[in-house]
Every structure is written in C-alpha cells, then in structure tokens.
Design an enzyme around this catalytic site. Sequence first.
Site, PDB file in Angstrom:
ATOM      1  N   THR A   1      -0.519  -0.497  -6.353  1.00  0.00           N
ATOM      2  CA  THR A   1       0.815  -0.628  -6.936  1.00  0.00           C
ATOM      3  C   THR A   1       1.627  -1.717  -6.249  1.00  0.00           C
ATOM      4  O   THR A   1       2.397  -2.428  -6.899  1.00  0.00           O
ATOM      5  CB  THR A   1       1.567   0.711  -6.822  1.00  0.00           C
ATOM      6  OG1 THR A   1       0.797   1.733  -7.438  1.00  0.00           O
ATOM      7  CG2 THR A   1       2.934   0.632  -7.466  1.00  0.00           C
TER       8      THR A   1
ATOM      9  N   PHE B   1      -4.107   7.424  -6.225  1.00  0.00           N
ATOM     10  CA  PHE B   1      -4.128   6.583  -5.030  1.00  0.00           C
ATOM     11  C   PHE B   1      -3.367   5.276  -5.217  1.00  0.00           C
ATOM     12  O   PHE B   1      -3.766   4.240  -4.715  1.00  0.00           O
ATOM     13  CB  PHE B   1      -5.575   6.305  -4.596  1.00  0.00           C
ATOM     14  CG  PHE B   1      -6.476   7.483  -4.804  1.00  0.00           C
ATOM     15  CD1 PHE B   1      -6.336   8.612  -4.015  1.00  0.00           C
ATOM     16  CD2 PHE B   1      -7.404   7.511  -5.829  1.00  0.00           C
ATOM     17  CE1 PHE B   1      -7.125   9.730  -4.225  1.00  0.00           C
ATOM     18  CE2 PHE B   1      -8.199   8.622  -6.061  1.00  0.00           C
ATOM     19  CZ  PHE B   1      -8.061   9.740  -5.246  1.00  0.00           C
ATOM     20  N   CYS B   2      -2.273   5.336  -5.991  1.00  0.00           N
ATOM     21  CA  CYS B   2      -1.437   4.154  -6.239  1.00  0.00           C
ATOM     22  C   CYS B   2      -2.253   3.020  -6.864  1.00  0.00           C
ATOM     23  O   CYS B   2      -1.976   1.841  -6.623  1.00  0.00           O
ATOM     24  CB  CYS B   2      -0.768   3.674  -4.957  1.00  0.00           C
ATOM     25  SG  CYS B   2       0.313   4.896  -4.201  1.00  0.00           S
ATOM     26  N   ASN B   3      -3.253   3.371  -7.651  1.00  0.00           N
ATOM     27  CA  ASN B   3      -4.089   2.369  -8.309  1.00  0.00           C
ATOM     28  C   ASN B   3      -4.356   2.843  -9.732  1.00  0.00           C
ATOM     29  O   ASN B   3      -5.441   3.333 -10.056  1.00  0.00           O
ATOM     30  CB  ASN B   3      -5.398   2.168  -7.545  1.00  0.00           C
ATOM     31  CG  ASN B   3      -6.195   0.968  -8.036  1.00  0.00           C
ATOM     32  OD1 ASN B   3      -6.070   0.561  -9.191  1.00  0.00           O
ATOM     33  ND2 ASN B   3      -7.021   0.408  -7.173  1.00  0.00           N
TER      34      ASN B   3
END
Length: 834
Positions: free
Chosen positions: A141, A412-414
């Site tokens: 992110t 996982f911020c992806n």
Amino acid sequence: MDFSHLCSFEAFQQCCGQYGYGQDLGDLLDQEFRRSKGATYLDHAAATQYPESLLRNYFRDISTNLYGNPHSHNPSSSLTHDTVERVRDRVLQHFGTTSKEHSVIFTSGCTAALKLVAESFPWSSERGAGSLFCYLTDSHTSAVGIRGLTSALGVAALPVSPQELTAGPEDGAPTQDVSCQTPHLFCYPAQSNFSGRKYPLSYVRGIQARRLYPACDLRGRWFVLLDAASLVSCSPLNLHDCPADFVPISFYKIFGFPTGLGALLVRNDSAGILRKSYFGGGTAAAYLSGEDYYVQAGNVSDRFEDGTVSFLDIIALNHAFDSLYRITGSMLHIQQHTFGLARYTYMLLSSLCHGNGRPAAQIYAEGRFESPSTQGAILNFNLLDSSGQIIGYSQVDRMASLYDIHVRTGCFCNTGACQDFLGISSQQMKRNLQAGHVCGDNMDLVDGQPTGSVRVSFGYMSTFEDCQRLLKFVAECFVEKPVTVDQARLQSLKAAWASSEGSSEAPSPEPPDRETPKGAETKSADASQNGLREPKSPGEARCALTNVYIYPIKSCGAYEVQDWPLGPRGLLYDRGWMVVNQNGVCLSQKRETRLCLIRPQVHLASNRLLLRASGTDTVWVPLEDDGGLHAGSGVCHSKVCGDRVETTDCGDEAASWLSDFLGQPCRLIRQRPDYAREMKKKPAEAAGSPLLSLVNEAQFLLINRASVELIQDLMSSRQDSCEGERLLDTPGVISRFRANLVIAGAEPFEEDNWSHLIIGSARFLVAGRCGRCQMIGVDQDTGAKTKEPLLSLAACRAGKVTFGVYLSHQDPEASNGVAVLSVGSLIQADTGDL
C-alpha cells in the site's frame, strides 16, 4: 512415509540445505532470545526479533558516552556527528556500495522514504507529454499510495501486472531519444510481501533502458524506485550491481531494533532530479526570513533530512550490524537458512491431506520453492476443511494464538496480490466493503469466499522446531483424521528441487501453484458434515431455559440468577461496567486472567453492585449513580471492540480494591446510561439497530447444553493428547463459554440454523454465530490457562471455531424493565419468519 516421520529433523535435513550458522541454534536462542522461549514466532516479515546482546551493547554505549545534537559543534555534538556518519558508511557497505555511488537519507521508515520520493520527484503534468507513475500491482500500500499524490498533480498512474512487465517492444530495443527528458517513475518490490516471490533485479536496467513494458512504449527518462523492505530482511542486496535510482528500507525488518527508523538509498547520479519545497532545520545552506531566498544544502543527506535526525536510534544501528554479523556471518547465510525452513514447511503443508484424501491447504505461490533466488522466506496459504471449503483466517489465527504461534493474517497491505491469488474481482472487493469488511479486520469470509489468507515468515533466529510446531498444530486442529500426505506430490517436489539444484542456471518460473480447491463455491455446512444428528422439525416447544447468567463487570465472573428483567441493552446491568488499566485500556481475560476470580453481584433492592473475591473484603458501588458520589469525575472515552464509548469513573475505593487484587493500577468505569452504542450488524428482521452495553458483539449469547455435551465427549476422547489438564464436567465447560442463556432439549448445534425464538413471552432475533476466541481457554475457577475446550470445538466444527448464537431483543416493554426472563421458561424456535 507418514506425517510424523516427515516432521522429523532427518526429513527436514533432506530438503533444507544449510541450517544454522556453525553453532547450536538452541544455545543461540538461550543466549540471545530468551524472551521468546515457548513461543513460535512466525511473523518476521512484519517485524523480526532483536538479540539481547544488541540492547546490552547499545545501552552500555549511550550510558558511557555523551551524545549531543549533531548540528552543534561542541565535543558531544562532534561525537554524534562522526558516529552517525560511520553508520551511513556501514549501511552502504551492507548493501555493497560506497558513498561515491549512493547517499543514505535517514527517514522514519520505508513508507516515509517512499513518500519522500513521491513528494520530491519532478512530475510533469504537461498535456500529452507528461510524466507517468507506474507500479507493479503486487506492491505494498505504501507504494501504491504514491498514486494519491500524483493524481492530485494531474499525473497519470498506470498499474502493471507481473505478466505485462516481462513484455518488451516487438521490434527490438527502442530507439534512444535524448531530446525527450520527461521524467517517469516505475516502482516495484524486490520481493512480494504477500507471497515472498522475488522479482528479478534485472528489471531495473530493463526499465531504465526502455526494454520492458511500459517504458518501451513511452519516450522520456525512466527512473526506478525499488521497494526493498521485504527483500533485505533475509536476503542480500548489492546496489553496485543493481543500479536502482531510489531504494527505501526499514531497519527493524532486518534487525528488530531500532523501530521507527528507515532510509532512502539514492544513487548520486539520480539525486539531482529530486526537488524539495519545504526546508527544515539543517537542510538549508542559507536563507532569508524577510524575502524568498533559499539555498539548499549541498550534501544529499543534509538536503532531505528535515530537522535533527533520530541520532540515538542511528547509533543503535552500529550495534545491530555487529550482532547480526557476529551471530550469522552474512546475509547470504541468513538467506540460505530461512529459505530452507520455508521450503520444508511448503513441502509438508502443500502435501498434507485429510483422511478422505482432500488437500488440507491451498498455497499461494508463483513457483514451488525451487531456489532462494526466486523465493523468499514467506509462505502464504489458506487451510481447507475435508469438504474443500476454505477455513477463515481469523479462525486459524485464534487457534494459533492458543498454541502461542504468532502468524499474520489478512491481505498484508497488498491488495493487488491478494486479489490475484485469491481470485477476488475489484467489484467483489467493493461488495466486501459494503458488507462491512475493511483492511485489518477479522471478517475472513464473505458469502463463503475468503477475504484474505494466513502468512508465516521466517527470520534468522527461526528454527526447525518452529516449523515442526506449526505443522503439528495444523494437523491436530484442522485436519480430519487420519492425517495423510500426498506421496506423489512429495516425490514431484523432491525431483524438481534436485533438478534445479543440479543446474548452474536459475530455474525458469513454474506455473503458479494456485490450484482452485474443489468445492470452493459458496455452500453452507450442515449438521451431517460435522458428524451431528439431524435436528427435529423446527417450531416445537420442546426446549427450555435452564440457566441465566449476567456478567455485571466485563470479563469478570458470572452472577447466576433465576429471574431477571430485560433492559434496553439486554439483561439489566449485564456488562455495564469494565476494568481499565492506568492508560484507560480495557482489561480482559486475554491479558489478565485473574479477572475471572472477581465475582460481582447485583442487589436490585439496595441499588448496589458488590465486588467480591476470595480472601478480600467486599466493596460496593451504586447501580444508579445520582451524581453525588463521584460528582468530580468527568466523562471518560474508552474503546470496546473498536467502538468508542462514553463512561464514568466509579471512584477511588473500587479502584483501590481492584488495583490491590490484580496487582496493577486500574479503575472501574461504567457505561453512561444516556450513551447509545449500536450493534455493527443489524439482524436481518430487526426494526432498528439494537443498543449494546459493553458487550463485544450482541445483547445476548445463547448456548445449547446438547452442543456442550458433544464438545465434552470429544474432550474425553482427547484426554490423552491433553495430558495433565483437568477434564471438565458439563458445568465447567459451560462456564468457559460465558453465555447469558443456556437451553436444553434441542439437538447438538441445532441452534446454528435458527433465525428467531421465543423464550416465555419475550421474542428474540438471531444475530449470528459467536466466533470463539482463546479466552475460553481460561479456567473460570482458578484463572489458569488451558487449551481445551477450544481444541475440541475446532475439531468438532471442522476448523470453524464458532459456538453459540447471538440474540437481540426488541420488545418495547423491555425499555421499562417490564419483561422478565425466568429459568424453566419454554422456548419456541424456528428458521422461518415470525
């Protein structure tokens, strides 16, 4: 070869390659990581662990040396300045370069380094010939977030998939056009933080030379922003061979300490294009306050480090490098060690099967862990039940916590990689948001489809025993017995690894190892799939209410009653109070198990809440405070399950009693009577959103005695595997689940299918199942922690750790305390409309 043999160290050695660093890892853990003894820490991609010698040497340093602000010129300032510059050189040396080629700009972390590039890059918004910001969809992110800044400047952003990136121009290399100097920026991760896939560092030169898409299609000067935060935690990076223009990193991912410190590594040849608007202390060579005159500092680092750097944290890096190299020797050794652990875990987990032969896990990876040059020490997966359905990651996380296994769950911020591997469309992502799912929450399934996954990641101090404990945990809690392995897959993996290791060239990428599990479509599990009996026809008044419990103080002991009035928030005075620590954070049995030994009692006639515990005097607070007792106490703002609630303090006498009993400073607070807190999820047939006290999810929790007895039977069969733990009787099991209402007469887990019920004359709507947490592993009589009955519940429910149903009550007379629940009341339940 059975599963237990495959979990042996001998089997591990056959596929792991290098293990350890020439010393016994057990001794290393005893010397440097004693705090993690008994825990299985597998979240190194988020933050690795720091050795004790690092802290000892660092504190000895700052305790014996006088360090001052490096912007002064006195002796302490000079010492700080020289030490910081020494650390810059060590950072560059670690990454295979020197100050002639690169500069180190210290930041607060990788995200701040990415933001610095975004804010300083010379974006051109000229129509038709402007800059382009491109990023790989498999990006964190923090990298994708650059898009927000460029969009505001009128600069186009282009997401690029990994498949598109490898495409080049059809007619060979593009013609160089030095006349066009429009700056473009391409950002990609050296290693995916989702799957651990390593992207070739050769992409850097390929983009800069316009041989790869999208650079091959657009004239101008291309710069590469290489996000190395995930890669450098366990792998070497040589910037002399990889001429990326900008490389952001976070040091805690490498060393564990210090946190809040990162760096942007900038090629000196590229540093000149960066432009800053803001100039803070230390970044200016000269300026005038009376007119717009400013000359930036000549040194790249000085130019971009606003204010005084975190010099004590930077000094800590000296000792971090010392400890890392003394323990491991090199980053190459770390890469070989951690990759071996990840490959072994991948081999067993991907081959693990239920007794019916179905796979127990779905792995999200691009290859088959052939080589550390293409795969990092990250393994991403979801677990599957015996029917092929995905088990929600929050269920796995809760069970892992019970075993003291630390993993990471979610996306996982992806989001890009999460969508790609899990097959979630953008439209579905938006629908998930409308259903209430946001990044970082525990809503793991929407309409039966996963919203995220489970990630385990290894660090240089990880051991074979960590892998072993994880695999045995999965087999015990989530695999239908007998545990089997896919022998054909095992042999295929071993053959592929032998072939790749025998080749002098890096292995070619394999097709993605992301088979869609059979039966992954949405479908509800019925009672027969769990080995339960079919329920009788609904609507019969054959059930009765056998117990009613209120819990006046959240997380404290139960108060059993025979008849009790209903209030606007559920049972009158249920979870009306809670205990908070000195920082105002709510205490629960997850952190403070002794709370269960406090047995509050509500005396309606005398308007008193009594605080009682064995061996102590009794204190009391008023049920309805008229304002006279604690007139000086103002409104407190606290949080319950993420909800901000307004509360009032209950005075010093209760606080002193609780502090003495719990052995820490704490206070008793109560929810303000005039504060309205609503359920996040309104039941489908509810006229409005029910009001809540300080409960977690809903007004009431109901459990079925027959369901409890089934769990108890399973616990009896597991007695050998839980040696040393006291076998609970039925009341003991019931106490663990902390329900308000206990019923008898229904079939086991029949309540899962109810939509509404009538108890006596009071009507209730079912708001959903209760997702159980590790809190039920606390013995309510002693405060001791155990693993049962959560393990038996997980086994009984095929990994779906739910038990009991939430209810809401909306009869209008309840607001006046007229409606009363009585033990012995008959119950009518149904799955249709009222």
